[in-house]
Design a protein around this motif. Structure first.
Motif, PDB file in Angstrom:
ATOM      1  N   PHE A 181       0.845  -1.192   0.000  1.00 21.72           N
ATOM      2  CA  PHE A 181       0.000   0.000   0.000  1.00 21.72           C
ATOM      3  C   PHE A 181       0.886   1.250   0.000  1.00 21.72           C
ATOM      4  CE2 PHE A 181      -3.817  -2.120   2.412  1.00 21.72           C
ATOM      5  CZ  PHE A 181      -4.073  -2.877   1.289  1.00 21.72           C
ATOM      6  N   HIS A 182       0.246   2.418  -0.194  1.00 18.88           N
ATOM      7  CA  HIS A 182       0.955   3.693  -0.163  1.00 18.88           C
ATOM      8  C   HIS A 182       0.295   4.614   0.865  1.00 18.88           C
ATOM      9  CE1 HIS A 182      -2.453   5.278  -2.451  1.00 18.88           C
ATOM     10  NE2 HIS A 182      -2.304   4.248  -3.293  1.00 18.88           N
ATOM     11  N   ARG A 183       0.855   5.791   1.074  1.00 19.82           N
ATOM     12  CA  ARG A 183       0.370   6.720   2.100  1.00 19.82           C
ATOM     13  C   ARG A 183      -0.668   7.718   1.578  1.00 19.82           C
ATOM     14  NH1 ARG A 183       3.483   6.640   6.736  1.00 19.82           N
ATOM     15  NH2 ARG A 183       5.570   5.724   6.613  1.00 19.82           N
ATOM     16  N   GLN A 184      -0.953   7.677   0.283  1.00 21.91           N
ATOM     17  CA  GLN A 184      -1.839   8.696  -0.297  1.00 21.91           C
ATOM     18  C   GLN A 184      -3.326   8.401  -0.075  1.00 21.91           C
ATOM     19  OE1 GLN A 184       1.145   7.805  -2.143  1.00 21.91           O
ATOM     20  NE2 GLN A 184       1.793   9.634  -1.021  1.00 21.91           N
ATOM     21  N   LYS A 185      -3.638   7.223   0.437  1.00 25.25           N
ATOM     22  CA  LYS A 185      -5.037   6.851   0.625  1.00 25.25           C
ATOM     23  C   LYS A 185      -5.169   6.156   1.980  1.00 25.25           C
ATOM     24  CE  LYS A 185      -6.913   5.264  -3.171  1.00 25.25           C
ATOM     25  NZ  LYS A 185      -7.345   4.307  -4.218  1.00 25.25           N
ATOM     26  N   PRO A 186      -6.265   6.396   2.733  1.00 26.44           N
ATOM     27  CA  PRO A 186      -6.422   5.761   4.047  1.00 26.44           C
ATOM     28  C   PRO A 186      -6.438   4.229   3.942  1.00 26.44           C
ATOM     29  CG  PRO A 186      -8.066   7.475   3.734  1.00 26.44           C
ATOM     30  CD  PRO A 186      -7.400   7.281   2.414  1.00 26.44           C
ATOM     31  N   VAL A 187      -6.066   3.585   5.050  1.00 31.03           N
ATOM     32  CA  VAL A 187      -6.046   2.123   5.119  1.00 31.03           C
ATOM     33  C   VAL A 187      -7.155   1.643   6.050  1.00 31.03           C
ATOM     34  CG1 VAL A 187      -4.721   0.086   5.827  1.00 31.03           C
ATOM     35  CG2 VAL A 187      -3.576   1.975   4.640  1.00 31.03           C
ATOM     36  N   LEU A 188      -7.945   0.704   5.559  1.00 31.05           N
ATOM     37  CA  LEU A 188      -9.015   0.081   6.329  1.00 31.05           C
ATOM     38  C   LEU A 188      -8.602  -1.354   6.640  1.00 31.05           C
ATOM     39  CD1 LEU A 188     -11.987  -0.147   7.390  1.00 31.05           C
ATOM     40  CD2 LEU A 188     -12.615  -0.829   5.067  1.00 31.05           C
ATOM     41  N   LEU A 189      -8.598  -1.720   7.922  1.00 26.36           N
ATOM     42  CA  LEU A 189      -8.310  -3.097   8.335  1.00 26.36           C
ATOM     43  C   LEU A 189      -9.625  -3.791   8.668  1.00 26.36           C
ATOM     44  CD1 LEU A 189      -6.304  -5.350   9.125  1.00 26.36           C
ATOM     45  CD2 LEU A 189      -6.237  -4.343  11.421  1.00 26.36           C
ATOM     46  N   ILE A 190      -9.847  -4.951   8.071  1.00 26.63           N
ATOM     47  CA  ILE A 190     -11.087  -5.707   8.287  1.00 26.63           C
ATOM     48  C   ILE A 190     -10.751  -7.042   8.936  1.00 26.63           C
ATOM     49  CG2 ILE A 190     -13.076  -6.812   7.190  1.00 26.63           C
ATOM     50  CD1 ILE A 190     -12.941  -4.666   5.027  1.00 26.63           C
ATOM     51  N   MET A 191     -11.390  -7.314  10.091  1.00 30.00           N
ATOM     52  CA  MET A 191     -11.157  -8.552  10.823  1.00 30.00           C
ATOM     53  C   MET A 191     -12.496  -9.205  11.137  1.00 30.00           C
ATOM     54  SD  MET A 191      -8.330  -7.037  13.499  1.00 30.00           S
ATOM     55  CE  MET A 191      -8.146  -8.584  14.380  1.00 30.00           C
ATOM     56  N   GLY A 192     -12.588 -10.515  10.851  1.00 29.07           N
ATOM     57  CA  GLY A 192     -13.835 -11.224  11.131  1.00 29.07           C
ATOM     58  C   GLY A 192     -13.728 -12.213  12.266  1.00 29.07           C
ATOM     59  N   GLY A 193     -12.752 -12.036  13.162  1.00 29.64           N
ATOM     60  CA  GLY A 193     -12.526 -13.015  14.224  1.00 29.64           C
ATOM     61  C   GLY A 193     -11.478 -14.024  13.788  1.00 29.64           C
ATOM     62  N   SER A 194     -11.024 -14.845  14.745  1.00 27.21           N
ATOM     63  CA  SER A 194      -9.907 -15.759  14.463  1.00 27.21           C
ATOM     64  C   SER A 194     -10.238 -16.792  13.401  1.00 27.21           C
ATOM     65  CB  SER A 194      -9.480 -16.461  15.751  1.00 27.21           C
ATOM     66  OG  SER A 194     -10.580 -17.092  16.381  1.00 27.21           O
ATOM     67  N   LEU A 195     -11.514 -17.127  13.231  1.00 30.97           N
ATOM     68  CA  LEU A 195     -11.904 -18.110  12.214  1.00 30.97           C
ATOM     69  C   LEU A 195     -12.468 -17.455  10.967  1.00 30.97           C
ATOM     70  CD1 LEU A 195     -13.611 -20.747  14.561  1.00 30.97           C
ATOM     71  CD2 LEU A 195     -11.262 -20.721  13.712  1.00 30.97           C
ATOM     72  N   GLY A 196     -12.522 -16.125  10.956  1.00 28.13           N
ATOM     73  CA  GLY A 196     -13.109 -15.429   9.818  1.00 28.13           C
ATOM     74  C   GLY A 196     -14.616 -15.359   9.936  1.00 28.13           C
ATOM     75  N   ALA A 197     -15.243 -14.624   9.047  1.00 26.04           N
ATOM     76  CA  ALA A 197     -16.699 -14.474   9.049  1.00 26.04           C
ATOM     77  C   ALA A 197     -17.169 -14.455   7.599  1.00 26.04           C
ATOM     78  CB  ALA A 197     -17.092 -13.180   9.761  1.00 26.04           C
ATOM     79  N   GLN A 198     -17.849 -15.513   7.188  1.00 28.07           N
ATOM     80  CA  GLN A 198     -18.198 -15.673   5.780  1.00 28.07           C
ATOM     81  C   GLN A 198     -19.024 -14.517   5.244  1.00 28.07           C
ATOM     82  OE1 GLN A 198     -20.132 -19.376   4.840  1.00 28.07           O
ATOM     83  NE2 GLN A 198     -20.352 -18.898   2.680  1.00 28.07           N
ATOM     84  N   LYS A 199     -20.025 -14.084   6.004  1.00 27.73           N
ATOM     85  CA  LYS A 199     -20.901 -13.029   5.502  1.00 27.73           C
ATOM     86  C   LYS A 199     -20.140 -11.711   5.352  1.00 27.73           C
ATOM     87  CE  LYS A 199     -25.538 -11.127   5.948  1.00 27.73           C
ATOM     88  NZ  LYS A 199     -26.795 -11.102   6.719  1.00 27.73           N
ATOM     89  N   ILE A 200     -19.249 -11.418   6.308  1.00 33.37           N
ATOM     90  CA  ILE A 200     -18.436 -10.203   6.199  1.00 33.37           C
ATOM     91  C   ILE A 200     -17.507 -10.312   4.996  1.00 33.37           C
ATOM     92  CG2 ILE A 200     -16.611  -8.840   7.287  1.00 33.37           C
ATOM     93  CD1 ILE A 200     -17.876  -9.436   9.980  1.00 33.37           C
ATOM     94  N   ASN A 201     -16.860 -11.467   4.846  1.00 31.70           N
ATOM     95  CA  ASN A 201     -15.955 -11.665   3.706  1.00 31.70           C
ATOM     96  C   ASN A 201     -16.669 -11.437   2.384  1.00 31.70           C
ATOM     97  OD1 ASN A 201     -13.960 -12.337   5.519  1.00 31.70           O
ATOM     98  ND2 ASN A 201     -14.062 -14.542   5.149  1.00 31.70           N
TER      99      ASN A 201
END
Length: 355
Positions: A181-201
């Motif tokens: 990534f670069h610094r010119q655009k904000p960064v969004l971190l997405i976490m669905g829990g340790s096993l992931g989350a299908q609907k969020i994905n």
């Protein structure tokens, strides 16, 4: 030398606060062992940290009907015997439990061996495992002040949540480099829990064309959930699961989309990361994440999107809302009282062990 046994498992949220305490206790010269289940995520995390790990028999504690409910009580009883024998060999001064179904036999085994037990409850209302364990515990540490009324016997102490020291020492540059990534655009971190989350994905990937013009997306999607069709998409980086890299990704992130497990959201609070929380629904949980999320929304730390209302369009709208209100969320977090409960919990551990 003082000796402590930790227990807790079933999810990363039942393990990572223990790591915060273990790191500090090892620096103080304490001997540390961990008891968990052979198939749980705790085994992988703890062995990766080089901490002696012992497994016992464990059965899941369910609030709903399942044929396994007739078999699992025998596993729990076997687990009590396993834990009792193991603790007699290890001879710890104190046992610390973070919850999860594997912790119940350990707590009971410690009580049978007259070893003092401390429990920590992260969520606003105690989980079933901790409810069963409270009668055998000396004290119960809680994260939310509201939880005090849910623990009987005057055992509850509001300590806050133990937070790993290294979490705040990440490098934004390393995080950006890791994602290309670069610094010119904000960064969004997405976490669905340790096993992931299908609907969020699914919602994240379906909304990428709308998201990527204004944010870069680092997506921790859970083991086995990386989608190769998006592997080369510029501004979108997928991870199955991260450990050492998490502090760097958090340092690079301007805001976060996450489930509302208390461990994660208090870690975000400690780092002043504006959040969009998508709690597990009541159909998939006992509703603890909904209470956690509503508490954070009421304090101005987060926006909340109900899972039942989650669509690609509502997700993109929620992210835009958090981006627009990021400044006021950070101000509210900055005014929060001390977030980490590591020191308070360590003091209770030392007292219980006679240190």
């Amino acid at each position: 030398m003082h000796k402590i046994v930790f227990t807790g498992g079933g999810s990363a949220g039942h393990v990572t606060p223990n790591l915060a305490l273990i790191s500090r206790l090892q620096k103080l010269g304490w001997s540390v062992d961990y008891i968990g289940s052979n198939a749980g995520i705790e085994k992988e995390i703890i062995e990766h940290e080089g901490i002696p790990f012992h497994h016992i028999s464990s059965g899941k504690l369910r609030r709903y009907f399942d044929l396994k409910n007739f078999k699992d009580p025998f596993k729990v009883m076997r687990g009590v015997v396993d834990a009792c024998v193991l603790l007699r060999k290890l001879k710890p001064d104190v046992v610390f439990s973070k919850g999860g179904f594997v912790s119940v036999p350990v707590v009971v085994g410690a009580w049978m061996n007259r070893i003092p037990v401390l429990i920590h409850e992260s969520d606003m209302t105690p989980g079933l495992a901790n409810k069963l364990s409270v009668p055998f515990a000396k004290q119960v540490c809680v994260t939310f002040p509201e939880t005090l009324q849910h623990v009987k016997g005057g055992k509850a102490v509001c300590t806050g949540l133990p937070i790993r020291d290294g979490l705040a020492q990440g490098s934004a540059l390393r995080g950006l480099t890791l994602c290309d990534f670069h610094r010119q655009k904000p960064v969004l971190l997405i976490m669905g829990g340790s096993l992931g989350a299908q609907k969020i994905n699914e919602s994240v990937r379906a909304s990428l064309d709308e998201l990527l013009p204004f944010v870069q997306v680092a997506h921790i999607c859970g083991k086995g959930n990386v989608d190769s069709a998006f592997a080369g998409k510029r501004g979108y980086k997928q991870f199955e699961y991260v450990q050492e890299e998490l502090p760097d990704l958090l340092a690079a992130a301007d805001f976060v989309v996450s489930r509302a497990g208390s461990t994660s959201i208090f870690e975000f609070l400690s780092l002043r990361k504006p959040m969009l929380l998508i709690p597990l629904s009541r159909q998939a949980s006992r509703g603890d994440q909904i209470l956690n999320a509503e508490s954070f929304r009421a304090r101005g730390y987060a926006a909340v999107l109900a899972e039942e209302e989650l669509t690609p369009a509502s997700l993109a709208a929620g992210i835009r809302d958090v981006q627009a209100r990021a400044g006021e969320m950070r101000e509210a977090m900055q005014a929060a009282a001390a977030v980490s409960g590591t020191d308070a919990v360590l003091e209770l551990i030392r007292k219980s062990a006679g240190a």
